[in-house]
Scaffold this active site. Structure first.
Site, PDB file in Angstrom:
ATOM      1  N   SER A 148      75.941 -37.718   4.256  1.00 40.92           N
ATOM      2  CA  SER A 148      74.931 -38.493   4.654  1.00 40.92           C
ATOM      3  C   SER A 148      73.582 -37.601   4.428  1.00 40.92           C
ATOM      4  CB  SER A 148      75.232 -38.138   6.220  1.00 40.92           C
ATOM      5  OG  SER A 148      74.255 -38.943   7.246  1.00 40.92           O
ATOM      6  N   ASP A 307      69.030 -43.422   4.754  1.00 45.79           N
ATOM      7  CA  ASP A 307      69.765 -42.351   4.388  1.00 45.79           C
ATOM      8  C   ASP A 307      70.641 -42.401   3.021  1.00 45.79           C
ATOM      9  OD1 ASP A 307      71.780 -43.156   5.424  1.00 45.79           O
ATOM     10  OD2 ASP A 307      72.309 -41.244   6.589  1.00 45.79           O
ATOM     11  N   ASP A 309      73.915 -42.438   2.376  1.00 41.74           N
ATOM     12  CA  ASP A 309      74.896 -43.286   2.284  1.00 41.74           C
ATOM     13  C   ASP A 309      74.569 -44.539   3.278  1.00 41.74           C
ATOM     14  OD1 ASP A 309      75.026 -42.160   4.820  1.00 41.74           O
ATOM     15  OD2 ASP A 309      76.973 -42.462   5.378  1.00 41.74           O
ATOM     16  N   ASP A 311      73.499 -45.502   6.257  1.00 41.07           N
ATOM     17  CA  ASP A 311      73.933 -45.969   7.520  1.00 41.07           C
ATOM     18  C   ASP A 311      72.693 -45.689   8.699  1.00 41.07           C
ATOM     19  OD1 ASP A 311      74.216 -43.465   7.723  1.00 41.07           O
ATOM     20  OD2 ASP A 311      76.173 -43.209   8.524  1.00 41.07           O
TER      21      ASP A 311
END
Length: 584
Positions: A148, A307, A309, A311
């Site tokens: 993340s 961010d 990734d 999400d």
């Protein structure tokens, strides 16, 4: 579970290299001498599954992310899917971090060796698309390799079940036990891409998955009725913060008619070193500095960032004076929740809004005033996904919106994790329709109540840090808090989610359907809450504050002064609460 010394000794022999074996021997010598160090922790203390799987620094040892710890997690998880489902299959995605692709291919090889069919994304991919792809392929589960928004030295392994949501009870404990039982490191097959099983069972995810996602997004009911030209002319600056969102976000926004999208050039390409930011986290104002720079240059209506990734979503909106207002996760989520709640279409349906227990209660006020069912769940989007499953199973029940304060939102029912793509579309649609989002936010405060929130994080690394975190929460658990004054407000209720005990005006119904969790929530008079919990993914203890203003504003010009008063109350309350916990 092995003892710390056994964990260390297991790395002093085959299949590990002589370099790793020697490092483990040094860790064992230090451990025998009672030395506490990062080296000892790396070999003695295993990575544990938290809210989203395992996450940690890359390096050698059972407490770091490496081919063996990732391989063990993959072997335990995938073997569970194979043994519990017929014709098991899995989808795998990865982000732009160090070793992400290698860890993804390692997991794919292990699946192939177990006879499990694999669909692997051929390039870095947003986590929400992994969740969507599991559902698209009707797969048994999924894996995404990501840490993340953590710094570059971190990576992580997140596991998903067949509904596209992360691991939840009872599967999580069964999978964790299976992983823990794998104590022979030689059991982990390090399969190469040239292996016949890999070639036979590992297939790439095709572009059809994202195309189908966009089609479903078009039908999701989040589009406004603004004219095409309004979308076309809306200036948007976007940064994927060196992560996975770049190509996908721009393609999505263009697909829906947003043609004035500018990608921050220094941050648009995937780069696991994250060279332009200290932390690639859209919650951090510092990470959005380049976004704001280009937004000012182009006089854009908004800047958005995701961010690594993709999400989580952070935003800034242009004020009348040309400066930009950064909105926090509670504000962004509340704008989305209010917009969707106020325009729900069918009177014959039961709509649901789901949020975490540490997310602003403003969203609860929004739901109740609009006749929408509200459900509070534990921190972690997997619990929102689990609730979505229950909603979906009931006739004429519709999931409207789910969110958490940490910049994660979901306005569609066909993904089961926070999704910056659908959230970004909803956000720019609201902006295109309302024009002035800050005025819209103020109208929300006037209609539903003025709420302000804060998050205080304290990092305490290593085994000593973990002990201090445990002690602080136990101190609060055994203290009689009812009647004490914190931040000028009296404690009227306490909810202990670990022992599921309610005190004072705290309602035991809050625990209904919830697994136990090491969280204590303190309710104060005047609709205010303080919540303490250890992070499930980082060596941190977190204190969340959510305070409603004791005086409800009636006009826009009253909001600023009341906002400042709330800030002072929260600051004082955080300090006093941390003192009670022995953390200050």
């Amino acid at each position: 579970m092995l003892k710390p010394e056994d964990n260390i000794l297991s790395w002093t022999k085959s299949p590990f290299s002589s370099e790793i074996q020697n490092e483990a021997k040094k860790a064992y010598e230090d451990w025998q001498k009672g030395v506490s160090s990062e080296l000892v922790d790396a070999y003695a203390t295993p990575l544990t599954f938290g809210t989203g799987g395992i996450r940690g620094k890359i390096g050698n040892g059972i407490g770091k992310m490496n081919l063996y710890t990732v391989g063990r997690a993959a072997l335990g998880f995938i073997s569970y899917l194979r043994d519990t489902q017929k014709n098991a299959s899995i989808v795998i995605a990865y982000d732009s971090r160090r070793l992400s692709k290698e860890f993804a291919e390692l997991s794919a090889g292990i699946a192939a060796k177990l006879g499990v069919k694999v669909f692997i994304f051929p390039k870095v991919t947003p986590t929400p698309l992994l969740s969507y792809a599991i559902r698209y392929y009707k797969a048994s589960g999924g894996i995404v390799i990501t840490a993340s928004h953590n710094p570059p030295e971190y990576n992580g392994f997140k596991a998903y079940l067949s509904d596209g949501g992360q691991l939840v009870p009872p599967d999580d404990s069964l999978i964790i036990r299976r992983i823990s039982d794998l104590q022979n490191w030689s059991q982990i097959p390090l399969v190469k891409k040239t292996d016949k099983d890999y070639k036979k069972l590992v297939k790439p995810v095709g572009p059809v998955v994202f195309k189908t996602y966009l089609k479903e997004l078009k039908q999701a009911g989040i589009l406004s009725s603004v004219k095409p030209k309004t979308r076309q002319d809306l200036g948007i600056v976007y940064s994927p913060l060196h992560g996975t969102g770049g190509d996908y976000m721009k393609e999505m926004l263009n697909f829906f008619g947003y043609k004035s999208v500018f990608l921050v050039p220094e941050q648009k390409k995937p780069d696991g070193e994250f060279p332009t930011v200290k932390y690639p986290n859209p919650e951090e104002k510092e990470a959005l500095a380049l976004c704001e720079f280009y937004a000012k240059k182009k006089k854009a209506a908004t800047f958005i960032a995701t961010d690594p990734d993709a999400d989580r979503l952070g935003v800034g909106v242009r004020r009348k004076d040309g400066e930009y207002e950064y909105l926090n996760g509670n504000q962004i989520g509340s704008i989305m929740a209010a917009y969707l709640s106020e325009r729900k279409k069918s009177k014959n349906k039961t709509y649901h809004l789901v949020k975490t227990i540490v997310t602003t209660d403003l969203q609860e006020a929004i739901a109740k005033k609009n006749g929408i069912k509200i459900k509070n769940v534990l921190t972690g989007f997997k619990y929102i996904a689990e609730e979505m499953k229950q909603i979906e199973s009931k006739k004429n029940n519709i999931f409207l919106f789910g969110g958490e304060e940490s910049y994660g939102y979901l306005p569609v029912p066909f993904v089961r994790d926070k999704d910056s793509l659908s959230s970004a579309l909803l956000f720019v649609e609201i902006l295109a329709e309302k024009g002035d989002l800050l005025s819209y936010l103020e109208s929300i405060y006037l209609k539903y109540g003025l709420y302000r929130e804060s998050l205080y994080s304290l990092t305490l690394e290593g085994s000593q840090g973990q002990d201090k975190i445990k002690k602080s929460i136990e101190t609060l658990r055994t203290d009689n808090l009812i009647g004490k004054v914190i931040g000028g407000r009296k404690v009227v209720g306490v909810l202990d989610y670990e022992i599921q005990k309610a005190q004072g005006k705290g309602k035991a119904s809050a625990f209904k359907g919830m697994p136990k969790s090491n969280v204590i929530q303190v309710e104060l008079e005047g609709n205010a809450k303080l919540t303490i919990r250890p992070s499930g993914t980082e060596p941190k203890v977190k204190v969340y504050s959510s305070f409603a203003s004791l005086k409800k504003p009636k006009k826009q010009n009253e909001i600023e002064a009341l906002w400042e008063t709330l800030g002072k109350e929260i600051s004082q309350a955080e300090t006093e609460f941390l003192q009670l916990a022995g953390l200050k």
